[in-house]
Design an enzyme around this catalytic site. Structure first.
Site, short mmCIF file in Angstrom:
data_model
loop_
_atom_site.label_atom_id
_atom_site.label_comp_id
_atom_site.label_asym_id
_atom_site.label_seq_id
_atom_site.Cartn_x
_atom_site.Cartn_y
_atom_site.Cartn_z
N ARG A 73 0.96 -1.23 0.17
CA ARG A 73 -0.03 -0.02 0.27
C ARG A 73 0.64 0.95 -0.08
O ARG A 73 2.03 0.91 0.11
CB ARG A 73 -1.33 0.19 0.82
CG ARG A 73 0.17 -0.35 2.17
CD ARG A 73 -0.23 1.15 3.22
NE ARG A 73 -0.01 1.64 4.56
CZ ARG A 73 1.88 2.66 4.10
NH1 ARG A 73 1.84 2.54 2.43
NH2 ARG A 73 2.03 2.60 5.38
N ARG A 86 1.06 16.46 12.40
CA ARG A 86 0.89 16.00 13.51
C ARG A 86 1.99 16.19 14.31
O ARG A 86 2.39 16.26 15.54
CB ARG A 86 0.76 14.41 13.99
CG ARG A 86 -0.35 13.91 15.38
CD ARG A 86 -0.61 12.65 14.82
NE ARG A 86 0.04 11.92 14.48
CZ ARG A 86 -0.49 10.98 13.35
NH1 ARG A 86 -1.16 11.20 12.38
NH2 ARG A 86 0.84 9.91 12.91
N ARG A 107 3.32 -5.41 3.61
CA ARG A 107 2.93 -6.44 4.53
C ARG A 107 3.52 -7.54 3.71
O ARG A 107 2.87 -8.22 2.95
CB ARG A 107 2.05 -6.22 4.91
CG ARG A 107 1.27 -6.90 6.57
CD ARG A 107 0.13 -6.54 6.81
NE ARG A 107 0.57 -5.27 7.73
CZ ARG A 107 -0.89 -4.50 8.03
NH1 ARG A 107 -2.15 -4.62 7.69
NH2 ARG A 107 -0.89 -3.33 8.31
N LYS A 142 4.65 -5.62 21.49
CA LYS A 142 4.17 -4.20 22.14
C LYS A 142 2.93 -4.20 23.84
O LYS A 142 2.35 -5.77 23.15
CB LYS A 142 3.12 -3.78 20.84
CG LYS A 142 4.22 -2.62 20.02
CD LYS A 142 3.71 -1.37 20.28
CE LYS A 142 4.48 -0.77 18.36
NZ LYS A 142 3.74 0.33 17.94
N SER A 144 0.12 -4.01 24.41
CA SER A 144 -1.21 -4.11 23.24
C SER A 144 -0.92 -5.95 22.72
O SER A 144 -1.87 -6.60 23.06
CB SER A 144 -1.92 -3.83 21.91
OG SER A 144 -1.35 -3.97 21.03
N GLU A 169 9.02 0.80 3.94
CA GLU A 169 8.69 0.03 5.10
C GLU A 169 8.00 -1.82 5.03
O GLU A 169 6.89 -0.91 4.05
CB GLU A 169 7.92 0.66 5.53
CG GLU A 169 7.86 0.09 7.55
CD GLU A 169 6.55 0.82 8.46
OE1 GLU A 169 6.63 1.44 9.06
OE2 GLU A 169 5.51 1.08 7.74
N GLU A 184 -7.03 -6.72 16.76
CA GLU A 184 -6.72 -5.93 17.50
C GLU A 184 -6.86 -4.59 17.13
O GLU A 184 -7.92 -3.61 17.51
CB GLU A 184 -5.54 -6.62 17.99
CG GLU A 184 -5.05 -5.22 19.20
CD GLU A 184 -4.54 -4.51 18.91
OE1 GLU A 184 -4.67 -3.26 20.00
OE2 GLU A 184 -4.04 -3.84 17.69
P1 GTP Z 1 4.04 5.91 13.36
O1 GTP Z 1 5.03 6.71 13.01
O2 GTP Z 1 3.02 5.97 13.73
O3 GTP Z 1 4.42 5.40 12.28
O4 GTP Z 1 5.11 5.49 15.11
P2 GTP Z 1 6.38 4.02 14.47
O5 GTP Z 1 7.31 4.21 13.19
O6 GTP Z 1 6.87 3.78 15.60
O7 GTP Z 1 5.56 2.98 14.11
P3 GTP Z 1 5.04 1.52 14.70
O8 GTP Z 1 6.26 0.65 14.78
O9 GTP Z 1 4.69 1.67 16.08
O10 GTP Z 1 4.55 1.31 13.49
C1 GTP Z 1 3.55 1.17 13.58
C2 GTP Z 1 2.85 0.71 12.45
O11 GTP Z 1 2.48 -0.74 13.15
C3 GTP Z 1 1.04 1.09 12.50
O12 GTP Z 1 0.23 1.28 11.20
C4 GTP Z 1 0.20 -0.96 12.72
O13 GTP Z 1 0.11 -0.89 11.09
C5 GTP Z 1 0.93 -1.20 13.14
N1 GTP Z 1 1.27 -1.80 15.33
C6 GTP Z 1 1.76 -1.26 15.57
N2 GTP Z 1 1.64 -1.07 17.00
C7 GTP Z 1 0.36 -1.58 16.51
C8 GTP Z 1 -1.29 -2.03 17.95
O14 GTP Z 1 -0.94 -2.23 19.09
N3 GTP Z 1 -1.69 -3.14 17.49
C9 GTP Z 1 -1.90 -3.26 15.38
N4 GTP Z 1 -2.81 -3.88 15.55
N5 GTP Z 1 -1.26 -3.14 14.96
C10 GTP Z 1 -0.39 -2.02 15.58
MG MG Z 2 5.67 4.05 11.24
#
Ligand code: GTP
Ligand code: MG
Length: 227
Positions: A73, A86, A107, A142, A144, A169, A184
């Protein structure tokens, strides 16, 4: 099998979709962003092809496919600009390129846990692929209960003017982790409307994540004995 969601890279359609953005980029900047999108999409295709090729090689050599399926995507332009806003970045192509790495996303859904790390290694070891970031939410789930391996790699895209490195990514997870994350995600999304749902089901889902891990490891053990 690759499931692709359509992406928005049309200037007219784009303008109508950016109503919610406070500091809307001007037309020139939007044109730059659209060019960047094309480039990132090309990078995404490069990586998808590499992953498909790895999977085919496994099929030929071991009669086994580590990859169950892939989804790719492009981040919608609106959510890209909202994210930049943000996080307090300038809404310029330069600032976005420097700070946001999940514009192009893939993915990879694997059958087993070991496949996740095999796919990662085989991809990252390729001479034109460079690992930029890595978060192992399998070793360190995490709060969660979320589990997945997140990596950002850069890959060169060959343009008329020469090669340009593009970040992509990649979230790599098993079928079980994917099933869990989908449910979730739905729970969290619905929480906006009904916050009690998370306290009602959050702990149970976290428990399921741990059970799923045990089941997947057990099944992987049986699978290893069969090949
Ligand atoms: P961002 O800048 O918000 O992307 O933060 P980050 O790069 O630290 O993101 P992170 O590593 O948490 O990954 C973000 C992506 O992982 C999200 O868009 C989700 O697809 C997935 N993800 C992360 N945490 C969760 C969770 O607790 N539940 C679910 N269902 N998906 C998650
Ligand atoms: Mg991210």
């Amino acid at each position: 099998m690759i499931l692709e969601r359509p992406s928005v890279i049309n200037l007219k359609k784009l303008q109508s979709e950016l109503d919610g953005i406070v500091n809307r980029p001007d037309m020139d900047e939007l044109s730059e962003l659209i060019k960047m999108y094309q480039l990132y999409q090309a990078g995404q295709k490069e990586i998808s092809t590499k992953l498909e090729n790895l999977d085919s090689e496994f099929q030929v050599n071991y009669d086994y496919n580590p990859i169950h399926h892939m989804e790719s995507r492009m981040k919608e332009m609106q959510s890209l600009l909202q994210k930049a806003e943000r996080k307090g970045y300038d809404l310029t192509t330069k600032a976005i390129e420097d700070n946001i790495y999940d514009i192009a996303g893939i993915r990879v859904i694997t059958n087993y846990i070991d496949d996740i790390y095999n796919v990662e290694k085989l991809l990252v070891d390729q001479t034109d692929v460079t690992l930029l970031k890595r978060k192992d939410y399998i070793k360190n789930p995490k709060d969660s209960g979320y589990r997945s391996l997140h990596i950002v790699v850069k890959v060169p895209v060959f343009q008329a003017t020469g090669p340009i490195d593009v970040p992509v990514e990649i979230q790599i997870r098993t079928v079980g982790m994917d099933m869990w994350a989908s449910l979730e995600h739905k729970l969290r999304y619905k929480t906006d409307a009904n916050p009690e749902l998370v306290s009602k089901y959050g702990d149970r889902l976290k428990g399921y994540a741990e059970e799923l891990e045990q089941i997947e490891r057990g099944m992987q053990g049986i699978h290893k004995e069969l090949i």
